[in-house]
Design an enzyme around this catalytic site. Structure first.
Site, PDB file in Angstrom:
ATOM      1  N   LYS A   1       0.827  -1.215   0.000  1.00 24.91           N
ATOM      2  CA  LYS A   1       0.000   0.000   0.000  1.00 24.91           C
ATOM      3  C   LYS A   1       0.863   1.268   0.000  1.00 24.91           C
ATOM      4  O   LYS A   1       0.422   2.321  -0.458  1.00 24.91           O
ATOM      5  CB  LYS A   1      -0.979  -0.017   1.158  1.00 24.91           C
ATOM      6  CG  LYS A   1      -2.019  -1.116   0.969  1.00 24.91           C
ATOM      7  CD  LYS A   1      -3.164  -1.055   1.922  1.00 24.91           C
ATOM      8  CE  LYS A   1      -4.258  -2.033   1.532  1.00 24.91           C
ATOM      9  NZ  LYS A   1      -3.859  -3.466   1.616  1.00 24.91           N
TER      10      LYS A   1
HETATM   11  C1  LIG Z   1      -4.421  -4.548   0.920  1.00 27.27           C
HETATM   12  C2  LIG Z   1      -3.640  -5.796   0.793  1.00 27.27           C
HETATM   13  C3  LIG Z   1      -3.971  -6.803  -0.147  1.00 27.27           C
HETATM   14  C4  LIG Z   1      -5.202  -6.714  -1.041  1.00 27.27           C
HETATM   15  O1  LIG Z   1      -5.092  -5.731  -2.023  1.00 27.27           O
HETATM   16  P1  LIG Z   1      -6.382  -5.222  -2.814  1.00 27.27           P
HETATM   17  O2  LIG Z   1      -5.926  -4.048  -3.574  1.00 27.27           O
HETATM   18  O3  LIG Z   1      -7.386  -4.840  -1.749  1.00 27.27           O
HETATM   19  O4  LIG Z   1      -6.879  -6.333  -3.660  1.00 27.27           O
HETATM   20  C5  LIG Z   1      -3.141  -7.912  -0.246  1.00 27.27           C
HETATM   21  N1  LIG Z   1      -2.069  -8.060   0.558  1.00 27.27           N
HETATM   22  C6  LIG Z   1      -1.727  -7.133   1.474  1.00 27.27           C
HETATM   23  C7  LIG Z   1      -0.534  -7.365   2.320  1.00 27.27           C
HETATM   24  C8  LIG Z   1      -2.485  -5.954   1.624  1.00 27.27           C
HETATM   25  O5  LIG Z   1      -2.133  -5.050   2.548  1.00 27.27           O
END
Ligand SMILES: *Cc1c(COP(=O)(O)O)cnc(C)c1O
Length: 473
Positions: free
Chosen positions: A113
């Protein structure tokens, strides 16, 4: 470039207009009116660019209301080796010939993120200064999103963050990550309840329109177009590292929850990046796998949403999914509004016709799911086979990737977090603690800054009032 809503609102809006907004006024999501096309010659030219320059090339095709030299500076200040650990920013690690991990988790909070939110912080600061405005971001978190938002906005002018989390329910590492921030514009509110209580408070405060306007309350949720756009870049960066010439095709395996990450892959593919397959990997919360296997999209209730050992993928509905369906329906906004505004809202889902299912496959999507047992097995396998320690989310991606290998097509698994964030599951799988980056060795010992509060909307509003100066306007 103008932006339109998936539900039909065609009031032309520029990138800067939608940057600070959430949903479109008609309840839809924003998308560019078309996807800029990238031809083979352009791909070959981009192949040699560094990450920040590549990001500028891609972003500038979607953003025409920020002067180019400003955009170049913002991107250049964001994607640096100091912040992301290596000059490549998202280096590939080869597991075996044709199978790679792309590291997206070397940013400040050790999860992918950061790739988008670090840029969002820079863009917010820039746009708010340009407008002479301020913004107070209110959010609820059970871990990952909250810390990524705080690290993106810390020290940024014009932005404050009020992040609600359930008191004493996050891991000591997660608490240390968030609460050790000493920046004046970051406020951690620990609510004496569970995550749902935090989320309910955020909803109640946002529904108080008077308060929302007066105190300029905003969010950084995963439907923000700028977040998605920032994620498009690492599909190109991963592709170039996995190939020697842009006539070759590559597949990406994506641990998925809200469909934000893999939707960015879809956008890259629509632009012309030679992606063979987008492999959607879910955990036990298999809304998306069910859809790609059966054509039925069925939103789950909270009692049908499981708490798993890949918790950042524990979703009941996929917030970004509407964007893909809009493209799948050849951008028919009436039909999209019917499916998401009516069918999902009233009947909890919909089923596509066989012809549309076939068209979905034509967009390159395949899927699979992974359980806790699969996760442990995959973590052990990656260690035994390749001496790689992977986190539980990445393990879900790798598990499903291994089911979709094709001769002659490289597979890139997106690494969405570092194992140290989910040490419990690593210990369960490997019988030992994962390594920790040196900078975070003693993070639990740092002084902490947080406020404990009851489950009380008025108390949270009072806290915000006391920490925000209301502008004269
Ligand atoms: C947010 C997240 C995901 C999922 O990503 P999306 O964009 O919601 O599909 C997968 N792995 C981790 C570690 C995350 O923080």
């Amino acid at each position: 470039m103008k932006y339109i809503s998936t539900r039909g609102d065609r009031t032309p809006k520029g990138f800067s207009d939608i940057l600070l907004e959430g949903l479109a006024p008609d309840g839809g999501l924003y998308l560019p009116e078309r996807y800029p096309q990238v031809d083979l010659a352009t791909l070959e030219r981009w192949r040699s660019l560094n990450y920040a320059d590549l990001a500028f090339e891609i972003l500038s095709r979607y953003i025409d209301d920020i002067p180019a030299q400003d955009l170049r500076r913002l991107v250049g200040q964001t994607y640096t080796a100091e912040v992301f650990g290596t000059p490549e920013i998202t280096p590939l690690k080869q597991l075996q010939p044709g199978l790679y991990l792309e590291a997206l988790s070397n940013g400040p909070t050790l999860a992918f993120k950061d790739m988008a939110l670090q840029l969002l912080g820079a863009l917010f600061e820039y746009e708010l200064a340009r407008r002479g405005q301020t913004l107070n971001i209110l959010g609820a978190t059970s871990g990952d999103t909250g810390s990524a938002a705080e690290y993106a906005m810390r020290g940024k002018k014009g932005v404050r963050v009020f992040m609600l989390s359930p008191h004493q329910r996050m891991s000591p590492f997660q608490q240390a990550q968030m609460f050790s921030l000493q920046d004046e514009n970051i406020h951690n509110l620990c609510i004496q309840g569970v995550f749902d209580d935090c989320q309910d408070i955020v909803k109640a405060v946002s529904a108080d329109l008077d308060f929302k306007r007066r105190y300029r309350i905003g969010t950084v949720n995963s439907i923000n177009w700028a977040r998605l756009l920032a994620q498009v870049v690492y599909y190109f960066a991963g592709y170039f590292q996995a190939t020697t010439h842009s006539s070759q095709r590559v597949s990406f395996a994506v641990p998925s929850g809200n469909f934000g990450n893999v939707c960015a892959g879809h956008v890259a593919r629509m632009m012309g990046l030679p992606i063979a397959h987008l492999v959607v990997a879910t955990n036990e919360n298999d809304v998306l796998d069910e859809f790609f296997r059966t054509g039925t999209y069925r939103v789950r209730t909270s009692t049908q949403t499981w708490e798993t050992s890949s918790p950042s993928m524990d979703i009941s509905k996929a917030s970004n999914f509407e964007r893909f369906i809009f493209d799948l329906l050849a951008r028919d906004a009436n039909q999209t509004a019917q499916l998401f505004g009516t069918a999902v809202a009233q009947e909890g889902g919909f089923t596509l016709s066989p012809a549309l299912r076939e068209r979905a496959a034509g967009h390159g999507f395949v899927s699979g799911k992974s359980t806790h047992a699969d996760r442990l097995r995959t973590i052990r396998h990656a260690w035994a086979q390749w001496q790689a320690v992977i986190d539980p989310h990445t393990a879900d991606g790798l598990k499903v990737a291994l089911e979709h290998l094709e001769p002659g097509v490289s597979m890139v698994v997106l690494e969405t977090a570092l194992p140290v964030k989910f040490a419990g599951t690593i210990v369960e799988a490997l019988g030992r603690e994962p390594d920790r980056p040196a900078a975070l060795k003693d993070i639990e010992q740092l002084p902490k800054r947080f406020e404990v509060m009851p489950v009380d909307v008025a108390a949270v509003q009072q806290f915000i009032r006391a920490h925000v100066q209301v502008s004269a306007s």
